[in-house]
Design an enzyme around this catalytic site. Structure first.
Site: not given
Lengths: 342, 383, 137
Positions: A80, A112, A234
């Site tokens: 990103e 992400c 994550h």
């Protein structure tokens, strides 16, 4: 079966401590460290960006694979913080690792989880035979506005994987995704820093997508949490992945090896993939790894991976040594390196 | 080849000349030189002008047209010469060759640079174009940086000290006290140099020549004209010019400016002289290490011994070979394109007995370097 | 700087692709089109490994600040920064920045290896130029 053939990681050498960020904004460092489960984060050098991080990681992956650049058919980098809004990171990476012109590339963006999305596409390419080997991964110099709680965690780093059908060190037994339109975190065009929904990034966003994707995957392949030697989720901070693991029935032992966030912060598109790289650095043949990413907006990609007998040839403990090779910088220097003074 | 003499000298003050532009500096120097020669503008047959970068420093190219026009040298052939910081020395050589060849009888050789119209960062960037921009400049090698790398290696290899380098600056500042055109007329001490701001390790602010505006010009004449026009002609006994790789990293030996060695060899041969015969020298001390390297490459001292030689005072007025009696680039100032001509002016003044630090010399040498050693021009003058 | 020039330098800057003389086998970096030794014009590409030794170096402290606003190019480096002449294992020498190290650790003779870094941003709106820098190894 398509799988990971080699991997490479890159973590910049610079770190800033939670204390130094807290001091700039009047935060209580001890409380923040406890609340976020991190003590410091990685910061890019003044001459590093997503492209340079992806190049270093990809060069390491290619070197480890012993493949010829000619065998790579596609390059997909998720981030990103691609250096350009228009002009691909993939061409910089492809050229810098010595690919000729007979490959395809496009950049991925999904907060992400852009890196895991790239890996799914890579696996599909390999499985279909459209390419022998594909480079896919995630890298970020994560953005966070000064003073935003995100600033304590937004870090820099990345991991790149070579995906193919031959010479596989970890088979991708299954991968699937859980996706919804959930605006928990965003960055508008031409804005320097992301905005987010605060607590809204939790239950309806991170937790829902990771648990749903992981459950779907385990149901699909018929596994239970105890079937996995390692689980990587994550890692926006040190707390969320620990809690989601617990909710899903995974133990601290299963997630600890992949919890790089505690030492380097959240490298956004690099986050869960650096966790996976750290696990691959130590995994043994026959072991099973669960990987579930999360990208705001929102979605999770879940992977069921089975380590093969070839893994030992590729293991260099690179993530661990990069985590330990560090130099602390001041808050003003951090602002400079991340372009916040420009 | 015909004999050629210097018969006229002209220069502007060197310094931060805010009110003066490139053309104005050129014109003043050129016309003063013409007057000093006792001739008028209409007697000038050809102009050779050295400037490193009228374009980047002052946004003006085609100086070969503008300068003669503004100087009142009507319709004469005029050539702009560029070899970075050796542009002036090279303009002198081209004018010398022109007259020696018999093409013209009276020439003006000039040099000019207007540097202070730009900010320091831009000046550093423009100067860096005298190195290889593709393989040095873009990777962070500035001019102080390149000379600093030579200094570092000289220290490593020969034990040269920062104090020995500082001694160059101290001497040159002392010498500049008597030069009314000099940018700095202020004595400094070794301690001042050592405590000055570090620019590029080990080069400190007072090891470096300054950013300077200025112009300088000389009138050259054929033997016949010189004897007719001047009672004090100073003869160019030798002129040598050589080049080397523009990049420091491409040199055979980083501590030898091959261009200097080769240019000096030619000049000595032509003048039928050896380094021992030189009684006073103006050498290219853009940084203090550059003067040390020049002493070695011109053959005044053995390789590696220039630091001790300087520390002993052998390059001071009254020493074995007085060097940079004008104050050098360090204290007189370094308007890059003008430097080579200003050196010739000091050499001629020494031989005419008009120099501020008079040495009574009869043989003088000038040494002008472009870049980190990509070009060198050496001239030998005799009374 | 012009975009075509930046583009033209990509092989050299990204991957240390220099030249080899097919006649006398002499290696060159940076790129040269003619062999200095034998004058051959038909040079071929040669990729250097990116390992070498420090021949000499300096720590430059000249500020990168442009209060007059005369420049759009932004070098990707902080001040102070280290620059070295490096002798590549294959022979040729080049000039490059030494990054990611404590300046006290830089010494003549130390080994270095290539890294891929941003070299310069050609203005906030312009292209980003990448290329080689080195680090101690």
């Amino acid at each position: 079966m398509a799988g990971i053939v080699a991997w490479g990681s890159y973590i910049p050498r610079y770190r800033i401590k939670v204390e130094d960020i807290a001091a700039a904004h009047g935060g209580d460092a001890e409380q923040i460290k406890l609340g976020l489960g991190i003590t410091e984060k990685s910061v890019p050098g003044i001459d590093e960006d997503t492209a340079t991080i992806a190049v270093e990681a990809a060069r390491r992956a290619l070197k480890s694979s012993k493949l010829s650049p000619k065998e790579i058919g596609a390059v997909y980098i998720g981030s990103e913080s691609h250096p350009y809004a228009v002009k691909p990171t993939g061409t910089i990476v492809g050229t810098a690792i010595g690919l000729s012109n007979d490959y395809t590339t496009a950049d991925f963006e999904f907060a992400c989880k852009a890196g895991t999305a790239a890996m799914q596409v890579a696996a599909a390419w390999a499985r279909s035979g459209m390419a022998d080997y594909v480079i896919a991964g995630g890298a970020d110099t994560a953005q966070a506005a000064p003073g935003d709680p995100l600033e304590y965690t937004a870090a820099a780093g990345g991991a790149v994987f070579i995906i193919g059908e031959e010479n596989v060190v970890a088979e991708i037994n299954q991968t699937l995704s859980f996706t919804s339109d959930t605006p928990d975190f965003w960055r508008r065009k031409e804005q320097k820093y992301p905005g987010h929904g605060g607590a809204f990034t939790g239950e309806p966003a991170y937790y829902r997508h990771i648990t749903e994707a992981t459950k779907m995957l385990m149901k699909d392949v018929g596994t239970k949490p105890e079937d996995y030697d390692y689980a990587v989720f994550h890692q926006p901070n040190g707390k969320f992945p620990a809690r989601v693991a617990k909710l899903l029935g995974f133990t601290e032992e299963q997630i600890a090896p992949g919890m790089v966030v505690r030492k380097i912060g959240n490298t956004y598109s690099g986050s869960s993939l650096l966790g996976l790289a750290a696990v691959l650095d130590i995994a043994k043949p026959g072991q099973r790894i669960l990987l579930t990413s999360y990208g705001s907006g929102a979605g999770s990609d879940s992977f069921d991976l089975i380590v093969t007998g070839r893994i030992a040839d590729r293991q260099t403990k690179s993530v661990e040594s990069q985590i330990n090779d560090k130099v602390y910088i001041s808050y003003p220097k951090y602002l400079k390196n991340t372009g916040k003074l420009a | 080849m015909r004999k050629v003499a210097v018969i006229g000298l002209g220069q502007t003050r060197f310094g931060q000349l805010w009110e003066r532009g490139l053309t104005s500096l050129s014109v003043e120097a050129g016309v003063k030189a013409v007057r000093d020669a006792g001739i008028s503008q209409k007697d000038v047959e050809v102009l050779y002008g050295g400037t490193m970068s009228g374009g980047l420093f002052a946004n003006q190219e085609h100086l070969a047209s503008k300068i003669p026009d503004y100087s009142g040298f009507k319709n004469i052939p005029s050539v702009r010469v560029e070899a970075a910081c050796a542009s002036g020395g090279l303009a002198l050589r081209q004018a010398y060759l022109d007259i020696a060849s018999g093409e013209h009888d009276i020439a003006v050789a000039g040099g000019v640079e207007k540097m202070t119209d730009l900010g320091n960062y831009s000046v550093t960037k423009v100067l860096a174009t005298a190195a290889d921009t593709d393989s040095e400049g873009i990777f962070g090698a500035t001019f102080p940086g390149l000379y600093a790398m030579m200094a570092k290696l000289h220290m490593h290899k020969y034990g040269t000290t920062e104090e020995q380098m500082a001694a160059v600056a101290v001497k040159n500042h002392k010498n500049a006290m008597t030069n009314k055109y000099a940018q700095f007329r202020k004595e400094i001490t070794v301690r001042d140099v050592m405590e000055s701001t570090l620019i590029s390790d080990p080069i400190k602010l007072l090891d470096a020549s300054p950013i300077t505006d200025g112009g300088a010009a000389v009138v050259l004449a054929s033997e016949e004209k010189a004897r007719e026009l001047s009672d004090t002609p100073v003869w160019i006994a030798g002129s040598g010019h050589a080049t080397d790789s523009i990049s420091l990293h491409d040199r055979e030996d980083i501590l030898t400016l091959k261009a200097t060695v080769e240019a000096a060899k030619k000049a000595y041969e032509q003048a039928k002289l050896t380094p021992e015969d030189i009684q006073v020298a103006e050498v290219h001390d853009c940084f203090t290490i550059a003067e040390l390297l020049a002493l070695e490459d011109l053959g005044f001292v053995e390789k590696g011994s220039s630091g001790r030689f300087t520390e002993e005072g052998q390059t001071m007025v009254g020493g074995k070979i007085p060097v940079n009696t004008s104050g050098g680039l360090k204290a007189k100032g370094h308007p890059v394109g003008a430097t080579g001509i200003a050196q010739a002016i000091e050499a001629v003044k020494q031989l005419r007995g008009e120099a501020g630090n008079s040495t009574g010399a009869e043989i003088a040498l000038t040494h002008n370097v472009g870049g980190s050693g990509g070009t060198a021009v050496v001239h030998i003058f005799r009374r | 700087m012009a975009v075509p020039k930046i583009w033209r330098k990509i092989p050299e800057y990204y991957n240390l692709i220099g030249r080899q003389c097919p006649e006398c086998k002499e290696l060159y970096f940076p790129v040269r089109d003619v062999c200095k030794k034998c004058g051959c014009l038909e040079m071929t590409d040669y990729k250097f490994e990116g390992k070498g030794q420090i021949v000499t170096f300096t720590i430059t402290r000249t500020p990168i600040s442009d209060p007059e606003g005369e420049n759009t190019e932004i070098p990707a480096r902080d001040v102070p920064y280290a620059v070295a002449v490096i002798k590549l294992e294959e022979g040729p020498m080049l000039t490059a920045e030494i990054v990611d190290c404590n300046f006290e650790d830089i010494e003549i003779g130390k080994n270095v290896e290539v890294v891929f870094r941003k070299i310069m941003e050609h203005g906030a709106k312009g292209v980003i130029q990448y290329g080689y820098k080195f680090r101690l190894c």
